[in-house]
Design a protein around this motif. Structure first.
Motif, PDB file in Angstrom:
ATOM      1  N   LEU A   1      31.320  26.578  45.353  1.00 61.16           N
ATOM      2  CA  LEU A   1      32.646  26.866  45.895  1.00 61.16           C
ATOM      3  C   LEU A   1      32.833  28.360  46.152  1.00 61.16           C
ATOM      4  CD1 LEU A   1      35.504  25.537  46.391  1.00 61.16           C
ATOM      5  CD2 LEU A   1      36.041  26.235  44.055  1.00 61.16           C
ATOM      6  N   LEU A   2      32.332  29.207  45.267  1.00 60.07           N
ATOM      7  CA  LEU A   2      32.666  30.633  45.297  1.00 60.07           C
ATOM      8  C   LEU A   2      31.589  31.566  45.842  1.00 60.07           C
ATOM      9  CD1 LEU A   2      34.413  30.804  41.811  1.00 60.07           C
ATOM     10  CD2 LEU A   2      35.511  30.826  44.057  1.00 60.07           C
ATOM     11  N   LEU A   3      30.334  31.243  45.659  1.00 58.89           N
ATOM     12  CA  LEU A   3      29.279  32.186  46.019  1.00 58.89           C
ATOM     13  C   LEU A   3      29.290  32.545  47.507  1.00 58.89           C
ATOM     14  CD1 LEU A   3      26.339  30.932  43.818  1.00 58.89           C
ATOM     15  CD2 LEU A   3      27.532  33.130  43.646  1.00 58.89           C
ATOM     16  N   GLY A   4      29.204  33.825  47.765  1.00 56.70           N
ATOM     17  CA  GLY A   4      29.153  34.339  49.128  1.00 56.70           C
ATOM     18  C   GLY A   4      30.500  34.512  49.797  1.00 56.70           C
ATOM     19  N   THR A   5      31.580  34.109  49.119  1.00 56.89           N
ATOM     20  CA  THR A   5      32.911  34.226  49.719  1.00 56.89           C
ATOM     21  C   THR A   5      33.494  35.607  49.463  1.00 56.89           C
ATOM     22  OG1 THR A   5      34.017  33.366  47.732  1.00 56.89           O
ATOM     23  CG2 THR A   5      33.377  31.752  49.420  1.00 56.89           C
ATOM     24  N   ARG A   6      34.571  35.891  50.184  1.00 58.56           N
ATOM     25  CA  ARG A   6      35.310  37.142  49.965  1.00 58.56           C
ATOM     26  C   ARG A   6      36.353  36.890  48.884  1.00 58.56           C
ATOM     27  NH1 ARG A   6      37.090  39.123  55.871  1.00 58.56           N
ATOM     28  NH2 ARG A   6      37.755  40.933  54.696  1.00 58.56           N
ATOM     29  N   LEU A   7      36.479  37.844  47.968  1.00 59.06           N
ATOM     30  CA  LEU A   7      37.457  37.712  46.895  1.00 59.06           C
ATOM     31  C   LEU A   7      37.980  39.099  46.543  1.00 59.06           C
ATOM     32  CD1 LEU A   7      39.029  36.126  44.817  1.00 59.06           C
ATOM     33  CD2 LEU A   7      37.000  36.043  43.384  1.00 59.06           C
ATOM     34  N   ALA A   8      39.130  39.402  47.106  1.00 64.38           N
ATOM     35  CA  ALA A   8      39.746  40.703  46.855  1.00 64.38           C
ATOM     36  C   ALA A   8      40.422  40.698  45.490  1.00 64.38           C
ATOM     37  CB  ALA A   8      40.761  41.013  47.943  1.00 64.38           C
ATOM     38  N   SER A   9      40.291  41.808  44.783  1.00 60.78           N
ATOM     39  CA  SER A   9      40.967  41.959  43.497  1.00 60.78           C
ATOM     40  C   SER A   9      41.264  43.431  43.289  1.00 60.78           C
ATOM     41  CB  SER A   9      40.094  41.425  42.360  1.00 60.78           C
ATOM     42  OG  SER A   9      38.876  42.124  42.292  1.00 60.78           O
ATOM     43  N   ARG A  10      42.330  43.694  42.539  1.00 62.62           N
ATOM     44  CA  ARG A  10      42.714  45.069  42.272  1.00 62.62           C
ATOM     45  C   ARG A  10      42.926  45.235  40.766  1.00 62.62           C
ATOM     46  NH1 ARG A  10      43.296  44.990  47.243  1.00 62.62           N
ATOM     47  NH2 ARG A  10      44.907  44.960  48.742  1.00 62.62           N
ATOM     48  N   SER A  11      42.368  46.325  40.253  1.00 63.35           N
ATOM     49  CA  SER A  11      42.515  46.630  38.837  1.00 63.35           C
ATOM     50  C   SER A  11      41.971  48.022  38.599  1.00 63.35           C
ATOM     51  CB  SER A  11      41.725  45.622  37.996  1.00 63.35           C
ATOM     52  OG  SER A  11      41.702  46.027  36.648  1.00 63.35           O
ATOM     53  N   GLY A  12      42.390  48.626  37.511  1.00 67.60           N
ATOM     54  CA  GLY A  12      41.856  49.924  37.147  1.00 67.60           C
ATOM     55  C   GLY A  12      40.564  49.826  36.367  1.00 67.60           C
ATOM     56  N   GLY A  13      40.130  48.614  36.036  1.00 67.90           N
ATOM     57  CA  GLY A  13      38.923  48.439  35.244  1.00 67.90           C
ATOM     58  C   GLY A  13      37.984  47.446  35.874  1.00 67.90           C
ATOM     59  N   ALA A  14      36.991  47.060  35.114  1.00 68.48           N
ATOM     60  CA  ALA A  14      35.988  46.130  35.629  1.00 68.48           C
ATOM     61  C   ALA A  14      36.544  44.722  35.803  1.00 68.48           C
ATOM     62  CB  ALA A  14      34.789  46.091  34.692  1.00 68.48           C
ATOM     63  N   ILE A  15      37.507  44.352  34.971  1.00 69.69           N
ATOM     64  CA  ILE A  15      38.096  43.011  35.033  1.00 69.69           C
ATOM     65  C   ILE A  15      39.425  43.061  35.767  1.00 69.69           C
ATOM     66  CG2 ILE A  15      39.082  41.120  33.675  1.00 69.69           C
ATOM     67  CD1 ILE A  15      36.159  41.107  33.260  1.00 69.69           C
ATOM     68  N   ALA A  16      39.574  42.170  36.718  1.00 65.16           N
ATOM     69  CA  ALA A  16      40.840  42.002  37.439  1.00 65.16           C
ATOM     70  C   ALA A  16      41.253  40.538  37.292  1.00 65.16           C
ATOM     71  CB  ALA A  16      40.674  42.366  38.908  1.00 65.16           C
ATOM     72  N   TYR A  17      42.501  40.250  37.556  1.00 65.17           N
ATOM     73  CA  TYR A  17      43.005  38.885  37.485  1.00 65.17           C
ATOM     74  C   TYR A  17      43.593  38.526  38.835  1.00 65.17           C
ATOM     75  CZ  TYR A  17      42.465  39.784  32.544  1.00 65.17           C
ATOM     76  OH  TYR A  17      41.940  40.105  31.316  1.00 65.17           O
ATOM     77  N   VAL A  18      43.282  37.330  39.317  1.00 65.85           N
ATOM     78  CA  VAL A  18      43.804  36.874  40.604  1.00 65.85           C
ATOM     79  C   VAL A  18      44.445  35.503  40.430  1.00 65.85           C
ATOM     80  CG1 VAL A  18      42.174  38.214  42.002  1.00 65.85           C
ATOM     81  CG2 VAL A  18      41.596  35.900  41.334  1.00 65.85           C
ATOM     82  N   SER A  19      45.527  35.308  41.151  1.00 67.47           N
ATOM     83  CA  SER A  19      46.210  34.015  41.152  1.00 67.47           C
ATOM     84  C   SER A  19      45.444  33.045  42.017  1.00 67.47           C
ATOM     85  CB  SER A  19      47.635  34.196  41.698  1.00 67.47           C
ATOM     86  OG  SER A  19      48.234  32.932  41.882  1.00 67.47           O
ATOM     87  N   THR A  20      45.376  31.816  41.579  1.00 70.48           N
ATOM     88  CA  THR A  20      44.736  30.778  42.386  1.00 70.48           C
ATOM     89  C   THR A  20      45.765  30.028  43.226  1.00 70.48           C
ATOM     90  OG1 THR A  20      44.956  29.121  40.665  1.00 70.48           O
ATOM     91  CG2 THR A  20      42.909  30.424  40.685  1.00 70.48           C
TER      92      THR A  20
END
Length: 160
Positions: free
Chosen positions: A137-156
């Motif tokens: 489902l996910l590999l190769g897709t675009r997934l924008a995320s914003r965070s000040g660190g390595a881990i970001a959280y995105v709403s599904t």
């Protein structure tokens, strides 16, 4: 230089279909290209398609400042490089916390990774059906995320 047709293919890449994930929110780990590590348990940190699955898993596991329960609740941890999903980690149910307040997921599994992002070519590394489905489902897709660190959280945008 990156060939024009590769740039055009990447810019036309579909966005990650996050609505197909059951959790309301997932974490995303953002990495750089692999660099040599001076650590006893791994030779690399970051992503490189040339790494073996075992070395890649070691290179992608880390100690992160994050809400470990939220990461685990998402059930999947897409790994992005420049906004593209290049690997997928699962098996996030158990975590550890170190003295600096960072968390690691020692049972994380590499569900799959891309060996060529421009085409994309996908390698599935888990035999678990749920892992394989998430990787496909996910590999190769675009997934924008914003965070000040390595881990970001995105709403599904998944209604519950």
């Amino acid at each position: 230089m990156v060939p024009l047709n590769t740039v055009q293919a990447l810019s036309a890449r579909r966005h990650a279909p996050l609505g197909q994930i059951e959790a309301k929110e997932i974490a995303v780990v953002r990495v750089d290209a692999a660099q040599r590590a001076d650590e006893p348990d791994r030779d690399w940190i970051g992503f490189a398609a040339f790494l073996s699955p075992d070395d890649l898993l070691k290179a992608l596991r880390g100690w992160w400042r994050c809400d470990a329960a939220s990461v685990a609740a998402g059930g999947v941890l897409p790994v992005t490089l420049s906004g593209y999903v290049v690997a997928v980690l699962t098996g996030l149910d158990r975590w550890e916390k170190n003295a600096e307040g960072r968390h690691a997921f020692p049972d994380a599994r590499l569900a799959g990774y891309v060996t060529d992002l421009a085409t994309p070519q996908v390698t599935l590394t888990s035999n678990t059906n749920g892992d394989r489905r998430l990787a496909e489902l996910l590999l190769g897709t675009r997934l924008a995320s914003r965070s000040g660190g390595a881990i970001a959280y995105v709403s599904t945008h998944t209604a519950s």
